[in-house]
Each structure stands twice: as structure tokens, then as C-alpha cells.
Design a protein around this motif. Structure first.
Motif: not given
Ligand SMILES: [Zn+2]
Length: 310
Positions: A52-54, A238-262
Motif C-alpha cells: 500500500p503506497k499511501t 480446501d486450500q483453493e478456498k484458503l488461497d482465495l481468502l488470503r487474496e481477499r485479505q491482500i485486497h482489503t489492505v489495498r482498499y484501506l490505502d485510500d482510507v488512509f489517504e483520507r
């Protein structure tokens, strides 16, 4: 109302048991506002992968280690003033604490802060409120930290948010009066299971067999921890599902970067911000999912960065 909510529909900030109003509060002893942001469950490598750049404008990201593997004790520990540690070899614990506490001088724009000054409460919010003369507030996302818990000491207000995953809503009523600096603890839930941004329809949230069964019984959730699994669940690994969950956690950090900008744009310049996690998360490694009753190094690895607002 999110899956973590319970009881009343709206949670207004409630005064802490320890709040005594401004009467008798000493003149402010430091120059800076101070904010600790806990990205709940965000493990170190998820944060790094999100890049997250911000948020990283605050300072260099360090890999640190949480003292605890789940939310309740981890927040208690960090509110004792002990932020995630660097695990230095050949150093006595007492020496590490001493040095760690000395860092509060730069955080608060003060001098003379040392571990001994926290005696007898050994609780940072009480020290900030009653010795340093700050306004003290907590906004939390997880019910295990609700205002009735012992975590709520030394806060002027303490609010369990209506939704478990909306950091942006926390910013709506943050204020920084000029009479004295303010301290905020923000426990952010987007990075916690089910790793959902606030705009996502809860119907779209992934379902892990066994986990949601517990979430239906919120008292269990509150008392017993967050990611208790159903032993009868055949789908747990179900590792495939757990991999997806990990990707979702990463996505939330990218989303939060904009909230930090605010956040960075709204706080006064003299505001020191710490960003870290209360513990990591397992996504199938060695048969583990989640956090809590898990002894695995990844449940302790957390990102850590701090600095004056950029
Ligand atoms: Zn947590």
C-alpha cells in the motif's frame, strides 16, 4: 448490522469507567496527537504483497512480532504500551521495554516518558489521559473489544462500530480539539475474516464451513475467540478456498490505502501514527486457518510502521 454485531442496533460512544472528564486533567505534556491503527489479523506478508503506497509514506515497514495470537490479549498488551516487538537476541526483556517506552517521547512530542511512569496502572490510555493530559478515544470493530471489557480503561469515549469492517466510518467523527492533543486507538476490521470491504454485499462473502456456524452464536464468538472450527467440517482444508481468502485479505489492505489517504489529509500535521496488526493469520499452512489457539510463527508476524503524518 454486520455478522459481528450483537445486541443494540446503534452503538454510541460510551464514556469509559475511568473517564473523569477534563476536570483535574493536567495541562498537556506533549505536542503531538497520537493514533494507533490496528489492522486486525493482517499478517506481515499480506501487507507486503498489497504494497500500500499511501500507508508506506509514514515510514519503512518492519516485520515485527505480536506478543499474542489473538485479538483480546493482543490489544491489552499493546495498550500496556508494548507494541509488537523486534525480537532482538541477547537483550534482557527489561532493557527492551525501557528502550521501547523511550520511543513514546518522539511519538508524543514529549520528554521524560519512561516505563516507571506507567506504574501502578501499567496502562497507556490511563497514562495518556491522566498524566500526559490527552483526550483519549477508542473505536473498535471486533466485539471481543466491546466497551464493557476491561480493555476500556482510561478512555474518554470507547465505541464499538456498527459495522465490523468500515474504517472510513471511524474517521467521520474524529476530532482534534486545539486545547490538548488527542489519542485514538482504531481497531480496523476489513482485514479480519471474511476480509470484506464495506461496499461488498454480505451475501457475496465467502463461507467457510464450520466458521459461520460459530458466528451464528455470537456469544460463543465473543467468549471463545474468532475462528473456532467445526471438527465435523469436511471442507476445512480446501486450500483453493484458503488461497482465495488470503487474496481477499491482500485486497482489503489495498482498499484501506485510500482510507488512509483520507486519514492523512484530515489529521493535524503534529500527528504521530503507528500502523500494525494485533496478530497474523494462517491460510492453510500446516493445517491451520485463522488465529487464536495456533502456535505457528505466521500467527505472530505483523507489519509495523510509524511516523509523523506525511
Ligand atoms: Zn485480532
Amino acid at each position: 448490522m454486520g455478522i459481528f454485531s450483537f445486541g443494540k442496533k446503534k452503538s454510541e460512544p460510551v464514556p469509559s469507567a475511568g473517564a473523569s472528564g477534563l476536570a483535574g486533567r493536567p495541562d498537556p505534556q506533549g505536542k503531538n496527537n497520537f493514533i494507533i491503527v490496528i489492522l486486525d489479523s493482517c499478517r506481515y506478508d499480506s501487507f507486503m504483497k498489497a504494497n500500500p503506497k499511501t500507508i508506506q509514506r509514514l515510514g519503512k515497514v518492519e516485520k515485527r512480532w505480536s506478543y499474542c495470537s489473538w485479538t483480546g490479549p493482543s490489544h491489552y498488551n499493546l495498550l500496556m504500551g508494548l507494541l509488537p516487538h523486534t525480537s532482538p537476541p541477547q537483550v534482557f526483556a527489561s532493557e527492551y521495554y525501557k528502550e521501547d517506552f523511550f520511543n513514546y517521547n518522539k511519538r508524543l512530542g514529549a520528554d521524560g516518558i519512561e516505563f516507571a511512569k506507567l506504574i501502578p496502572s501499567l496502562y497507556l490510555p490511563i497514562y495518556l489521559q491522566q498524566t500526559m493530559g490527552l483526550h483519549t478515544h477508542a473505536k473498535v470493530s471486533l466485539p471481543v473489544l466491546n466497551p464493557k471489557t476491561p480493555i476500556n480503561r482510561g478512555f474518554d469515549t470507547f465505541k464499538l462500530m456498527d459495522k465490523h469492517n468500515d474504517m472510513s466510518a471511524m474517521l467521520d467523527d474524529m476530532t482534534f480539539p486545539e486545547d490538548r492533543p488527542s489519542f485514538y486507538l482504531l481497531n480496523v476490521g476489513e482485514t479480519h475474516y471474511p476480509y470484506a470491504t464495506p461496499d461488498e454485499d454480505p451475501k457475496e462473502w465467502p463461507r467457510i464451513s464450520g466458521v459461520h456456524g460459530v458466528f451464528k452464536h455470537l456469544d460463543d464468538h465473543i467468549v471463545g475467540g474468532e475462528l473456532v472450527t467445526d471438527e465435523a467440517s469436511p471442507k476445512f482444508f480446501d486450500q483453493e478456498k484458503l488461497d482465495l481468502l488470503r487474496e481477499r485479505q491482500i485486497h482489503t489492505v489495498r482498499y484501506l490505502d485510500d482510507v488512509f489517504e483520507r486519514l492523512f489529509n484530515m489529521v493535524p500535521k503534529n500527528t504521530w501514527i503507528v500502523v500494525t496488526s494485533d496478530h497474523g493469520e494462517l491460510f492453510g499452512e500446516e493445517g491451520y486457518f485463522g488465529h487464536g489457539p495456533i502456535n505457528h510463527e505466521l500467527v505472530f508476524e505483523v507489519p509495523y510502521l510509524e511516523g509523523l503524518v506525511p
